[in-house]
Enzyme design. Sequence first.
Site, PDB file in Angstrom:
ATOM      1  N   LYS A   1       0.805  -1.210   0.000  1.00  0.00           N
ATOM      2  CA  LYS A   1       0.000   0.000   0.000  1.00  0.00           C
ATOM      3  C   LYS A   1       0.849   1.275   0.000  1.00  0.00           C
ATOM      4  O   LYS A   1       0.609   2.178  -0.789  1.00  0.00           O
ATOM      5  CB  LYS A   1      -0.853  -0.043   1.279  1.00  0.00           C
TER       6      LYS A   1
ATOM      7  N   ARG B   1      -9.202   3.122   9.233  1.00  0.00           N
ATOM      8  CA  ARG B   1      -8.981   1.698   9.452  1.00  0.00           C
ATOM      9  C   ARG B   1     -10.105   1.086  10.286  1.00  0.00           C
ATOM     10  O   ARG B   1     -10.061  -0.110  10.554  1.00  0.00           O
ATOM     11  CB  ARG B   1      -7.664   1.508  10.203  1.00  0.00           C
TER      12      ARG B   1
ATOM     13  N   ARG C   1      10.996  -9.008   5.098  1.00  0.00           N
ATOM     14  CA  ARG C   1      11.466  -7.611   5.172  1.00  0.00           C
ATOM     15  C   ARG C   1      12.600  -7.445   6.177  1.00  0.00           C
ATOM     16  O   ARG C   1      12.572  -7.999   7.262  1.00  0.00           O
ATOM     17  CB  ARG C   1      10.321  -6.713   5.658  1.00  0.00           C
TER      18      ARG C   1
ATOM     19  N   ARG D   1      12.084  -5.278  11.680  1.00  0.00           N
ATOM     20  CA  ARG D   1      11.338  -4.276  12.442  1.00  0.00           C
ATOM     21  C   ARG D   1      10.363  -4.972  13.379  1.00  0.00           C
ATOM     22  O   ARG D   1       9.783  -5.984  13.011  1.00  0.00           O
ATOM     23  CB  ARG D   1      10.531  -3.419  11.453  1.00  0.00           C
TER      24      ARG D   1
ATOM     25  N   ARG E   1      -1.509  -8.124  13.307  1.00  0.00           N
ATOM     26  CA  ARG E   1      -1.961  -7.052  12.415  1.00  0.00           C
ATOM     27  C   ARG E   1      -2.968  -7.566  11.388  1.00  0.00           C
ATOM     28  O   ARG E   1      -3.920  -6.881  11.049  1.00  0.00           O
ATOM     29  CB  ARG E   1      -0.754  -6.418  11.699  1.00  0.00           C
TER      30      ARG E   1
HETATM   31  P1  AMP Z   1       1.107   1.560   8.831  1.00  0.00           P
HETATM   32  O1  AMP Z   1       2.396   2.224   8.542  1.00  0.00           O
HETATM   33  O2  AMP Z   1      -0.061   2.153   8.074  1.00  0.00           O
HETATM   34  O3  AMP Z   1       1.151   0.065   8.688  1.00  0.00           O
HETATM   35  O4  AMP Z   1       0.774   1.848  10.375  1.00  0.00           O
HETATM   36  C1  AMP Z   1       1.648   1.416  11.399  1.00  0.00           C
HETATM   37  C2  AMP Z   1       0.898   1.332  12.727  1.00  0.00           C
HETATM   38  O5  AMP Z   1       0.364   2.633  13.080  1.00  0.00           O
HETATM   39  C3  AMP Z   1      -0.307   0.410  12.758  1.00  0.00           C
HETATM   40  O6  AMP Z   1       0.055  -0.941  12.988  1.00  0.00           O
HETATM   41  C4  AMP Z   1      -1.107   0.992  13.917  1.00  0.00           C
HETATM   42  O7  AMP Z   1      -0.545   0.654  15.150  1.00  0.00           O
HETATM   43  C5  AMP Z   1      -0.897   2.497  13.720  1.00  0.00           C
HETATM   44  N1  AMP Z   1      -1.912   3.085  12.816  1.00  0.00           N
HETATM   45  C6  AMP Z   1      -1.708   3.621  11.575  1.00  0.00           C
HETATM   46  N2  AMP Z   1      -2.857   4.065  11.042  1.00  0.00           N
HETATM   47  C7  AMP Z   1      -3.826   3.825  11.965  1.00  0.00           C
HETATM   48  C8  AMP Z   1      -5.237   4.038  11.995  1.00  0.00           C
HETATM   49  N3  AMP Z   1      -5.889   4.594  10.952  1.00  0.00           N
HETATM   50  N4  AMP Z   1      -5.906   3.678  13.116  1.00  0.00           N
HETATM   51  C9  AMP Z   1      -5.270   3.131  14.170  1.00  0.00           C
HETATM   52  N5  AMP Z   1      -3.956   2.875  14.185  1.00  0.00           N
HETATM   53  C10 AMP Z   1      -3.220   3.218  13.103  1.00  0.00           C
END
Ligand code: AMP
Length: 219
Positions: A13, A88, A127, A160, A171
Site C-alpha cells: 500500500k 482503518r 522484510r 522491524r 496485524r
Molecule cells: P502503517 O504504517 O499504516 O502500517 O501503520 C503502522 C501502525 O500505526 C499500525 O500498525 C497501527 O498501530 C498504527 N496506525 C496507523 N494508522 C492507523 C489508523 N488509521 N488507526 C489506528 N492505528 C493506526
Amino acid sequence: MRLVFMGPPGAGKGTQAKAVAKRYDIPHVSSGDIFRAEIAGETDLGKQIKQYLDTGALVPDEITVRAVVDRLQADDCQGGWLLDGFPRTEPQARALDEALEANNEQLNAVVNLAVGAEVIVRRMSGRRVCPTCGRTYHVERIPPKVEGKCDACGAELIIRDDDKPETVRQRLGTYERATAPLIDYYDQRGLLLRVDGSGTPDEVRRRIFEQLDSEVQDG
Ligand code: AMP
C-alpha cells in the site's frame, strides 16, 4: 482529487500510494508515518502511542482521527490528498465523512488493494531494515549484496518489531476484524475500486493507474 488507499498490511500500500500521490500531484498522508514521526520526536503523543505500534494494535480512534483531520487542514491539503492507512475502522470512516461534509468536500475514490494472506505473510516475513540508515530490503525481492548487511553502511540488518511473525499475525487479525468491513462501507457508497495487488510492484502500479485514470476521465 481525494483518495483513500486500503489493503491488508503487507499489500504494498505505502509504495503504491506514494506513486499515485506523485502522479496526481497531491500530498501523501500516511497515518502510520504521522505516528512514527511523533514517536521519533519523542513527543507526548509519541509516548502515548508507541506501545500500540510496537504490538501491531490500532491506536485508539479518538487520537487517530484528531491527528489525521489536523493534518488534512494544512494548506498543502486544500487541493486534495491521498490518505494511506486511514480510515482503518468504521468510526474513523464516519469521522472522515463528517470532516469532508463540514468542508463541502467529497471523496473521489477508495482504492482497495486485494492480496491473499499467504502472499502477505511471505512478503512481510522477508522484510529487513538497516537500524543505522533506515534502508529497507527484502530477502527475496530486494536482497542486500552481502546477506544480513546493509549495502550503504554495512550495519547488521534487523527485522522491524512490527514485521515479526507474531506481530504480523496480530496485524492481519486486526485488519480482518476492524478494517475489512470498510470495503462494504465504501462499496455501498459507490466509491470502491478493487485492484488486484498480486505480482510485481510495477504490474500493480499499472493496474492502479489504469483504473484511476479512467475514474478521473469519467469525473
Ligand atoms: P502503517 O504504517 O499504516 O502500517 O501503520 C503502522 C501502525 O500505526 C499500525 O500498525 C497501527 O498501530 C498504527 N496506525 C496507523 N494508522 C492507523 C489508523 N488509521 N488507526 C489506528 N492505528 C493506526
